[in-house]
Design an enzyme around this catalytic site. Structure first.
Site, PDB file in Angstrom:
ATOM      1  N   HIS A 271       2.888   4.526  -2.635  1.00 56.77           N
ATOM      2  CA  HIS A 271       4.016   4.732  -1.702  1.00 56.77           C
ATOM      3  C   HIS A 271       5.343   4.234  -2.303  1.00 56.77           C
ATOM      4  O   HIS A 271       6.205   5.033  -2.604  1.00 56.77           O
ATOM      5  CB  HIS A 271       3.775   4.092  -0.317  1.00 56.77           C
ATOM      6  N   ASP A 322      -4.258  10.553   0.527  1.00 54.61           N
ATOM      7  CA  ASP A 322      -4.266   9.337   1.339  1.00 54.61           C
ATOM      8  C   ASP A 322      -5.108   9.455   2.614  1.00 54.61           C
ATOM      9  O   ASP A 322      -6.321   9.335   2.566  1.00 54.61           O
ATOM     10  CB  ASP A 322      -2.800   8.956   1.644  1.00 54.61           C
TER      11      ASP A 322
HETATM   12  C1  NGQ Z   1      -5.075   1.943   4.615  1.00 58.62           C
HETATM   13  N1  NGQ Z   1      -3.128   3.358   4.841  1.00 58.62           N
HETATM   14  O1  NGQ Z   1      -5.462   0.981   3.968  1.00 58.62           O
HETATM   15  O2  NGQ Z   1      -5.831   2.841   4.970  1.00 58.62           O
HETATM   16  C2  NGQ Z   1      -3.613   2.005   4.945  1.00 58.62           C
HETATM   17  C3  NGQ Z   1      -3.374   1.495   6.329  1.00 58.62           C
HETATM   18  C4  NGQ Z   1      -2.702  -0.893   5.960  1.00 58.62           C
HETATM   19  C5  NGQ Z   1      -1.829   3.554   4.548  1.00 58.62           C
HETATM   20  N2  NGQ Z   1      -1.093   2.549   4.284  1.00 58.62           N
HETATM   21  C6  NGQ Z   1      -3.726   0.052   6.497  1.00 58.62           C
HETATM   22  N3  NGQ Z   1      -1.329   4.771   4.532  1.00 58.62           N
HETATM   23  O3  NGQ Z   1      -1.854  -0.521   5.164  1.00 58.62           O
HETATM   24  O4  NGQ Z   1      -2.782  -2.065   6.337  1.00 58.62           O
HETATM   25 ZN    ZN Z   2      -3.614   4.052   1.305  1.00 54.58          ZN
END
Ligand code: NGQ
Ligand code: ZN
Length: 456
Positions: A271, A322
């Site tokens: 990101h 993602d």
């Molecule tokens: C994840 N996903 O780990 O799946 C993360 C969300 C977080 C994204 N950041 C959870 N898109 O970042 O704590």
């Molecule tokens: Zn992620």
């Protein structure tokens, strides 16, 4: 090198090479799935447009099965953080059988869309009550089996997840199954490495600065198990994360990371949405790759990556799907370019010089950054490289009268019909005439699992 057997000699009307399309190119594929040069007269014509499949640098496979289930307005203002609660609730029902079924379906979809390698950022390690599975790497093995069933190349990134926030607080109830101390994490890495092999490689991942305190980060990076492999981390995706980092560490996330780790070409910063100009050029100068996931970043309301400054500074990027609300390199690259156009109110942003094709620039960049993020020399159709390629549907009206200069622009920007007709991964035809070799069985198993999850 093995001699190609009959049936593994091919001819492409136009074959993508690093230095331009090669006309009437013949090549072979060895028994080990590697490309071989010129092979004689019995080559099978496979299509007009043959190009390398692109790596998907960021995947949380289990999230595929909740795509579309978080699009209903909640009571409070919906945000990344409220989406995360929904996602945690969904994750709690996923064990090894569910993960394997969902991941195999996802990987079939990836192949059909033109991805031939995936980096799996895997943190769903333990049982929902946080007890380890027997064996503790059961969830990792489910992903490896899914990748082998589908026939996609896998870079498995077991994730270190230690704390519930920048202040070092303990993991929340629903995060406990993600957690390890450093020793247990290194044991997991070792166990997973024992299952690596042809088509399956293992790197490491730190979930985020929120989830990995400084000391744990240092210990893992100092381990011999972290030497010479890709290192991925989520960073600076949300403003809230930047603010928390500033409040607790008196530095912005990317700034802090560069002050505390030797960030180099082995790193993939996933990101990296919220950057200052100094951080943008620091990432570009380090040689690290940024893992951009434009459809998920749009879906979660993350923000827009400063692409033009980053490219001006020579930065490298790859693309990832993602959360899998979309599984298509076409959509990722299209939205990467469109996000910039909407913000800057100009056109043809990614192409840097007059006359450059946007589509070709995007595909080339995603190949290069993708290979780097996977820690593999993939994404080039040259002798000795792994035979990962896609064949476009030259019968499609969308490609009528297209030439070397325009075909990638039409592939990425014209319409909504899938244009990837055939896909070869590691020398095996995994998709032919739009059909994956095992898609009916994998889809039926997926449907059974998702129906069971829906009736919880
Ligand atoms: C994840 N996903 O780990 O799946 C993360 C969300 C977080 C994204 N950041 C959870 N898109 O970042 O704590
Ligand atoms: Zn992620």
């Amino acid at each position: 090198m093995n001699e190609p057997s009959h049936g593994s000699r091919y001819k492409a009307g136009r074959l993508w090479r690093d230095d331009g399309w090669k006309v009437d190119a013949e090549f072979g594929v060895s028994g080990a799935g590697k490309l071989l040069a010129g092979v004689g007269a019995v080559a099978e014509p496979i299509g007009q447009w043959v190009l390398p499949g692109v790596p998907n640098v960021h995947s949380h496979a289990f999230q595929r099965a909740m795509a579309g289930l978080a699009e209903r307005k909640g009571k409070a203002e919906d945000s990344f953080w409220s989406w995360r609660e929904t996602m945690y609730g969904f994750a709690a029902a996923i064990g090894p059988d569910e993960l394997k079924a969902i991941a195999a379906q996802l990987y079939v979809e990836m192949l059909k869309a033109g991805y031939t390698q995936v980096c799996e950022f895997h943190y769903l390690h333990h049982q929902p009550d946080a007890t380890p599975y027997a064996p503790p790497e059961a969830m990792s093995l489910a992903l490896i089996e899914a990748a082998r069933e589908a026939g996609i190349g896998l870079t498995l990134l077991p994730v270190l997840y230690v704390s519930g926030g920048f202040d070092g607080r303990a993991l929340g109830e629903r995060q406990r199954r993600f957690g390890h101390d450093v020793d247990a994490y290194l044991r997991l890495l070792e166990a997973v490495r024992a299952h690596a092999g042809e088509g399956v490689h293992v790197g490491i991942a730190l979930h985020s600065l929120r989830a990995v305190p400084e000391r744990a980060m240092r210990e893992v990076l100092a381990s011999p198990l972290a030497a010479a492999c890709p290192i991925h981390i989520h960073i600076a995706e949300q403003i809230g994360e930047v603010q928390d980092c500033l409040a607790t560490r008196s530095a912005r996330p990317v700034e802090w990371l560069f002050d505390h780790a030797d960030v180099d070409a082995r790193w993939c910063l996933v990101h990296a949405t919220h950057l200052t100009a100094a951080e943008t050029s620091q990432i570009a100068g380090s040689g690290a790759v940024v893992g951009l996931c434009p459809t998920t970043e749009a879906n979660l309301g993350d923000g827009v990556f400063p692409l033009t400054d980053y490219l001006d500074a020579g930065g490298v990027f790859g693309i990832g799907s993602d959360s899998h609300i979309s599984v298509s390199p076409v959509e990722e690259l299209r939205w990467l370019e469109y996000g910039q156009r909407l913000q800057l109110r100009h056109r043809n942003i990614t192409a840097r010089h007059a006359g450059d094709s946007v589509g070709e620039t995007l595909w080339r960049a995603a190949l290069r950054g993708g290979a780097q993020a996977c820690g593999r020399s993939i994404g080039e159709l040259r002798e000795g490289a792994r035979a990962d390629l896609i064949v476009l549907d030259d019968a499609s009206p969308l490609l009528a009268a297209r030439n070397e200069q325009s075909v990638l622009d039409s592939f990425l920007f014209a319409g909504n019909t899938p244009l990837v007709r055939d896909v070869m991964c590691a020398g095996q035809w995994v998709v032919r005439n739009f059909l994956h070799r095992d898609e009916a069985r994998i889809a039926a198993r997926y449907r059974t699992v998702v129906e069971k999850l829906a009736s919880r």
